[in-house]
Design a protein around this motif. Structure first.
Motif, PDB file in Angstrom:
ATOM      1  N   MET A   1      -6.215  -4.903 -54.986  1.00 38.02           N
ATOM      2  CA  MET A   1      -6.203  -4.562 -56.411  1.00 38.02           C
ATOM      3  C   MET A   1      -5.593  -5.701 -57.208  1.00 38.02           C
ATOM      4  SD  MET A   1      -7.106  -2.098 -58.417  1.00 38.02           S
ATOM      5  CE  MET A   1      -6.966  -1.940 -60.177  1.00 38.02           C
ATOM      6  N   THR A   2      -4.516  -6.297 -56.672  1.00 36.10           N
ATOM      7  CA  THR A   2      -3.866  -7.417 -57.366  1.00 36.10           C
ATOM      8  C   THR A   2      -4.846  -8.572 -57.513  1.00 36.10           C
ATOM      9  OG1 THR A   2      -1.791  -6.752 -56.361  1.00 36.10           O
ATOM     10  CG2 THR A   2      -1.865  -8.929 -57.332  1.00 36.10           C
ATOM     11  N   LEU A   5      -7.415  -7.689 -60.146  1.00 31.48           N
ATOM     12  CA  LEU A   5      -6.844  -7.684 -61.493  1.00 31.48           C
ATOM     13  C   LEU A   5      -6.642  -9.090 -62.008  1.00 31.48           C
ATOM     14  CD1 LEU A   5      -4.177  -4.847 -61.555  1.00 31.48           C
ATOM     15  CD2 LEU A   5      -5.982  -5.220 -63.224  1.00 31.48           C
ATOM     16  N   ARG A   6      -6.142  -9.967 -61.153  1.00 29.08           N
ATOM     17  CA  ARG A   6      -5.849 -11.319 -61.636  1.00 29.08           C
ATOM     18  C   ARG A   6      -7.112 -12.127 -61.843  1.00 29.08           C
ATOM     19  NH1 ARG A   6      -0.629 -11.864 -57.781  1.00 29.08           N
ATOM     20  NH2 ARG A   6       0.843 -10.913 -59.236  1.00 29.08           N
ATOM     21  N   GLN A  15     -10.738  -2.027 -61.064  1.00 30.22           N
ATOM     22  CA  GLN A  15     -10.801  -0.743 -60.353  1.00 30.22           C
ATOM     23  C   GLN A  15     -12.168  -0.547 -59.713  1.00 30.22           C
ATOM     24  OE1 GLN A  15      -9.459   3.029 -61.704  1.00 30.22           O
ATOM     25  NE2 GLN A  15      -8.017   2.142 -63.135  1.00 30.22           N
ATOM     26  N   ALA A  18     -12.364  -2.770 -56.694  1.00 36.33           N
ATOM     27  CA  ALA A  18     -11.513  -2.240 -55.619  1.00 36.33           C
ATOM     28  C   ALA A  18     -12.191  -1.032 -54.971  1.00 36.33           C
ATOM     29  CB  ALA A  18     -10.145  -1.866 -56.175  1.00 36.33           C
TER      30      ALA A  18
ATOM     31  N   LEU B  25       3.139  -8.253 -55.982  1.00 32.94           N
ATOM     32  CA  LEU B  25       1.835  -7.595 -55.960  1.00 32.94           C
ATOM     33  C   LEU B  25       1.849  -6.450 -56.971  1.00 32.94           C
ATOM     34  CD1 LEU B  25       1.258  -7.323 -52.116  1.00 32.94           C
ATOM     35  CD2 LEU B  25       0.157  -8.895 -53.693  1.00 32.94           C
ATOM     36  N   GLN B  26       0.689  -6.161 -57.494  1.00 36.45           N
ATOM     37  CA  GLN B  26       0.614  -5.079 -58.472  1.00 36.45           C
ATOM     38  C   GLN B  26       0.151  -3.800 -57.784  1.00 36.45           C
ATOM     39  OE1 GLN B  26      -1.005  -5.927 -62.335  1.00 36.45           O
ATOM     40  NE2 GLN B  26      -1.197  -8.073 -61.821  1.00 36.45           N
ATOM     41  N   ALA B  28      -1.812  -0.400 -57.236  1.00 33.38           N
ATOM     42  CA  ALA B  28      -3.113   0.148 -57.612  1.00 33.38           C
ATOM     43  C   ALA B  28      -2.880   1.417 -58.432  1.00 33.38           C
ATOM     44  CB  ALA B  28      -3.916   0.475 -56.364  1.00 33.38           C
ATOM     45  N   LEU B  32      -6.981   5.751 -57.772  1.00 37.48           N
ATOM     46  CA  LEU B  32      -8.007   4.916 -57.145  1.00 37.48           C
ATOM     47  C   LEU B  32      -8.502   5.528 -55.844  1.00 37.48           C
ATOM     48  CD1 LEU B  32      -9.680   2.305 -56.956  1.00 37.48           C
ATOM     49  CD2 LEU B  32      -7.731   1.233 -55.834  1.00 37.48           C
TER      50      LEU B  32
END
Lengths: 163, 164
Positions: A1-2, A5-6, A15, A18, B25-26, B28, B32
């Protein structure tokens, strides 16, 4: 996800990517459950999905796009001016992290993507050039300009807009 | 020898590296995994014709392959014979006559005569010119549409560039 997103700088698109990646992982579950490199597989597939998404989006909208054909949003400050600024001083961890992510997301795609691939995906310049199908010189230039523009974003002037 | 500019670049690289490497890290979004499960459940109940070819029943795949080969053979037969377009029309005319579709049969018969006359009257080059004109018109329309959109429909443009 990171990673998504980046690279995409868009919550909804990240999303979607992912979700697609996890669906693909499900179809390969038997292979992945016995593999020690499942995490690497997920990261690689996510990266490729994001790059494909960006390429598709760029090709689809090139003709009808609202975006101007300039590479970035404005003039760049020289390195010395950028270094003279204080970065992220007086910010707590949470605000600093959020501010850096915002600054990264605000970069033009042409600079953000190679920067993310270099610093967060740990790809070498040559690998980035191969992934993005451009020359090594362009990758180096884009990463350098990305650093400059990011530094501008992290400076106090940009910060005022968010506080 | 390192110039001041090189020193500045090195400092910039070091500072950016320090900032970016420190990013965690982000997380989720919490919904999801639920969305993934929902999509998996939807995929499980999809009919076979909405799934990939590899998951089709064996008999269906065999019929599909045979039908595709037959269609390809017919297309090749039509294109390779001198008046290839006439053969399918003739077959359809005869078939509709057998099925007592008199009106359809007469219409197809007249169509066959008309098409034959048209092809005999027009030089082959005209067909190619006609196709080229159609294709050129399509490209011009698409190009004009893009031009109109970008110049007249597009209003204030903001690009998510850098803040100064």
């Amino acid at each position: 996800m990171t990673t998504a997103l980046r690279l995409l700088a868009d919550q909804q698109q990240a999303q979607d990517v992912a979700q697609n990646v996890f669906l693909r992982a499900y179809t390969h579950f038997e292979m992945l459950s016995q593999s020690a490199s499942a995490g690497g597989w997920l990261k690689t597939v996510t990266r490729n999905e994001c790059l494909n998404h960006l390429t598709r989006h760029r090709k689809r909208w090139r003709l009808f796009s609202d975006y101007p054909q300039t590479e970035h949003g404005g003039p760049e400050l020289p390195v010395e001016a950028v270094l003279d600024q204080t970065w992220l001083d007086g910010m707590d961890d949470a605000r600093r992290e959020a501010h850096v992510e915002r600054a990264l997301a605000a970069l033009p795609q042409a600079f953000r993507v190679p920067l993310v691939l270099f610093y967060f995906e740990d790809l070498a310049y040559a690998e980035i050039a191969q992934q993005l199908q451009c020359s090594l010189a362009k990758v180096k230039t884009d990463i350098h300009r990305g650093r400059l523009l990011l530094a501008q974003q992290l400076g106090p002037k940009a910060r005022e807009l968010y506080t | 020898m390192m110039t001041q500019h090189d020193h500045g670049d090195a400092q910039l690289i070091a500072r950016v590296e320090r900032v970016l490497r420190a990013q965690p890290l982000q997380k989720a979004p919490p919904d999801l995994i639920e969305k993934v499960y929902q999509q998996l459940a939807l995929n499980a109940v999809r009919p076979w014709w909405q799934r990939s070819y590899a998951t089709w029943p064996a008999a269906t795949r065999a019929v599909f392959v045979l039908t595709s080969l037959t269609a390809a053979r017919i297309v090749y037969w039509v294109l390779s014979s001198p008046h290839g377009y006439e053969a399918p029309l003739r077959v359809m005319t005869q078939l509709s006559a057998r099925l007592w579709w008199d009106g359809v049969s007469r219409g197809l018969g007249r169509g066959q005569v008309l098409l034959h006359a048209l092809c005999a009257a027009l030089p082959t080059a005209w067909w190619y010119v006609g196709a080229a004109v159609l294709m050129g018109s399509y490209i011009v329309c698409v190009g004009c549409g893009a031009l109109v959109y970008r110049s007249m429909v597009r209003s204030t443009v903001t690009y998510e560039g850098c803040l100064l």
